[in-house]
Design an enzyme around this catalytic site. Structure first.
Site, PDB file in Angstrom:
ATOM      1  N   HIS A 268      29.575  25.842  33.926  1.00 22.82           N
ATOM      2  CA  HIS A 268      28.224  26.064  33.876  1.00 22.82           C
ATOM      3  C   HIS A 268      27.531  25.319  35.305  1.00 22.82           C
ATOM      4  CE1 HIS A 268      28.404  27.772  30.158  1.00 22.82           C
ATOM      5  NE2 HIS A 268      28.795  26.749  29.592  1.00 22.82           N
ATOM      6  N   ASP A 319      32.688  32.993  28.420  1.00 25.32           N
ATOM      7  CA  ASP A 319      32.406  31.881  27.638  1.00 25.32           C
ATOM      8  C   ASP A 319      32.022  32.515  26.110  1.00 25.32           C
ATOM      9  OD1 ASP A 319      31.444  29.595  26.408  1.00 25.32           O
ATOM     10  OD2 ASP A 319      29.783  29.506  27.822  1.00 25.32           O
TER      11      ASP A 319
HETATM   12 ZN   LIG Z   1      32.053  26.974  26.833  1.00 17.28          ZN
END
Ligand SMILES: [Zn+2]
Length: 441
Positions: A268, A319
Site C-alpha cells: 500500500h 489484495d
Molecule cells: Zn492486505
C-alpha cells in the site's frame, strides 16, 4: 514444448514471429524472433509475459460485492472481513483458495504471494495436526497450477500495546519467537511435502499489529533470502497510532527495526511523509500497490511515481479481490496517478508491464515475468481482436484489455488455462461450491 507466437511483447516492445521453446523442467530454453510457424508447434496469437499477484488474501474474495450497501469505512469493512475469517476451517479455506487461485490463473497470473494470517482455530488454539490452514493453501495452489509464495504472517496485537481482540485470536502467536518457531517448523513440513509450487516467505502484519522489537527480532532471525512483507501506512489512523506509541512514522519504525532493504515489500504505502519516500527508495524496497483495493476501501492514492523515482521497485497485488485482473490493476495504478496529478503517462506502458510482471515476481521472491532463456516458461495469450482490444497497439494493450481477453495461460511450461478457462475448473462453480459448503457448516 514449443510455442509459436504471432506476436509477443518482450521488454515492452512488440516482436513478430516469436518461437519459444521450453525444457521438460519448465524453463525457457530459447526465444527466437522473426520466425515462421512449423508443424507440431502450439500456435498462439499475441503473447505477453505472465503476471504475478504480489498481494493476496484469498478469503477476502468472499466479500466481493457484498459490503457496498451501507457505506462505512475501511474499519467497518474490516468487521465484515473478521466475520468471514471466523467461519473458516481448513476444508473451506482450501475450497475458497482453490476457487480464487483458479480465477487468478484464468486472468493470467501464474504466481501469487498469499499474505496469510488465519493460522489457528477460532479460539487461538493450534490445529492438530499442525499447519492445517497453511497446507490448505498449498493444496489449493497445486490444484490450480499457480506458483505460491506463502507469506506466513506474524500478528501479535490489536494495536500498539493492546492485546488481540477475540476475533483476532486465530491470527496470533504468543510472541515473535513462538511465530519463528512455527515458521521454521512449517518450512520443514513444506520441504518434506515435495510440492513443486510453494516457496515459504514471511510477513509482519503491520506496525500496528507487531511491536517494533518483534519486527527487529523477526528481521534478524529469518534467512536473508526469504521475502518479507508488511502492510504500510494504508490508513491515516495507523500513522497516528504509530506516532502516538513510538514517536515515529510506520516507515521510521521499520527503519529503526533494521528491516528496510531489498528483501522487504511494503504493501500500500499510501500515506507517506516525503522523508518516508526517501527512506524506502534509498533502501530499494519493493512497493506493492493494490490500486483496485485502495479505491474500493477508500484508502487513498499512494505516491507510486515518487517512490519509483526515489529507487523503490513497483509491484501490484489484488489484495481483497474486489477484482482479480492484472490489466485493471495496472491501469488503476496509472489512472490514480493521472487523477491525482492532472497529467498522463506518469507510468509508461512499459513500466506498467514491468510492475505487473517482473516487479511482482521479484516482490514475492520468484524469478519470472520475462520471456527470456533461463526464466520459467510462464506466458499469457491475449485476444488482440476483441471488442476491447481490436485496433490497439499491442505494446499498449495493457491500457485496454481485461482478464476477459486472456486465452491460453502457460505456467512452468504447462498449459493451466485454455480459452480463458482454468483447467482446474470454472472459478465461479468452485466458489459457489465453497460458499455452499460454508453455509452448511
Ligand atoms: Zn492486505
Amino acid at each position: 514444448m514449443t510455442m509459436w507466437c504471432e506476436r509477443a511483447v518482450i521488454d515492452g516492445e512488440v516482436v513478430d514471429g516469436v518461437r519459444i521453446t521450453a525444457s521438460g523442467d519448465g524453463l525457457i530454453t530459447s526465444v527466437e524472433r522473426a520466425t515462421r510457424p512449423a508443424d507440431g508447434e502450439m500456435r498462439l496469437g499475441l503473447v505477453v509475459p505472465a503476471f504475478a499477484n504480489a498481494h493476496s488474501h484469498a478469503f477476502h474474495r468472499l466479500l466481493r460485492a457484498r459490503t457496498h450497501a451501507d457505506g462505512g469505512s475501511f474499519w467497518t469493512w474490516r468487521t465484515a472481513m473478521y466475520d468471514v475469517a471466523g467461519r473458516l476451517d481448513p476444508t473451506s479455506y482450501r475450497a475458497v483458495a482453490t476457487a480464487v487461485f483458479a480465477e487468478m490463473v484464468g486472468a493470467g497470473f501464474t504466481a501469487v504471494g498469499e499474505f496469510h494470517y488465519v493460522h489457528h482455530r477460532p479460539d487461538g488454539a493450534p490445529y492438530d495436526p499442525p499447519h492445517a490452514m497453511e497446507l490448505a493453501l498449498v493444496e489449493a495452489a497445486d490444484a490450480a497450477g499457480v506458483r505460491l509464495t506463502l507469506l506466513d504472517t506474524c500478528y501479535l496485537a490489536a494495536s500498539p500495546r493492546r492485546p488481540l481482540e477475540p476475533q483476532q485470536r486465530r491470527f496470533g502467536d504468543r510472541d515473535a519467537d513462538t511465530w519463528l518457531h512455527r515458521w521454521y517448523a512449517l518450512r520443514d513440513v513444506l520441504a518434506a511435502s515435495g510440492s513443486e509450487h510453494v516457496t515459504l516467505g514471511a510477513a509482519v502484519h503491520s506496525v500496528r499489529a507487531v511491536p517494533p522489537a518483534a519486527i527487529a527480532r523477526i528481521g534478524a532471525s529469518l534467512p536473508d533470502d526469504v521475502p518479507l512483507h508488511v502492510h504500510l501506512s494504508e490508513q491515516p489512523a495507523e500513522n497516528r497510532a504509530s506516532i502516538e506509541a513510538f514517536g515515529m512514522t510506520p516507515t521510521e519504525v521499520l527503519d529503526e527495526a533494521g528491516v528496510l532493504g531489498r528483501r522487504l515489500s511494503v504493501v500500500h504505502a499510501t500515506h507517506l511523509e516525503p522523508t518516508d519516500v526517501r527512506r524506502l527508495g534509498a533502501a530499494g524496497v519493493s512497493v506493492v500497490m493494490c490500486p483496485t483495493t485502495e479505491a474500493d476501501l477508500g484508502d487513498g492514492i499512494g505516491p507510486a511515481r515518487e517512490l519509483a523515482d526515489a529507487g523503490a521497485r513497483i509491484a501490484l497485488g489484488s489484495d481483497q479481490h474486489a477484482v482479480i485482473d492484472p490489466f485493471l490493476e495496472a491501469r488503476a495504478l496509472e489512472h490514480g496517478e493521472r487523477l491525482a496529478h492532472g497529467a498522463r503517462g506518469r507510468f509508461t506502458p512499459r513500466e506498467l508491464w514491468d510492475a505487473a510482471t517482473r516487479g511482482s515476481y521479484e516482490a514475492i521472491g520468484l524469478r519470472g515475468g520475462r520471456l527470456e532463456a533461463g526464466m520459467p516458461c510462464d506466458l499469457v495469450e491475449v485476444d488482440a481482436a476483441s471488442a476491447r482490444t481490436a485496433g490497439s497497439d499491442p505494446a499498449q494493450v495493457i491500457m485496454a484489455a481485461t482478464s476477459s481477453d486472456v486465452r491460453t495461460v502457460v505456467a512452468g511450461g504447462r498449459v493451466v488455462a485454455t480459452g480463458g478457462r482454468p483447467l482446474v475448473g470454472q472459478p465461479e462453480e468452485l466458489l459457489m461450491t465453497a460458499m455452499e459448503g460454508m453455509s452448511r457448516r
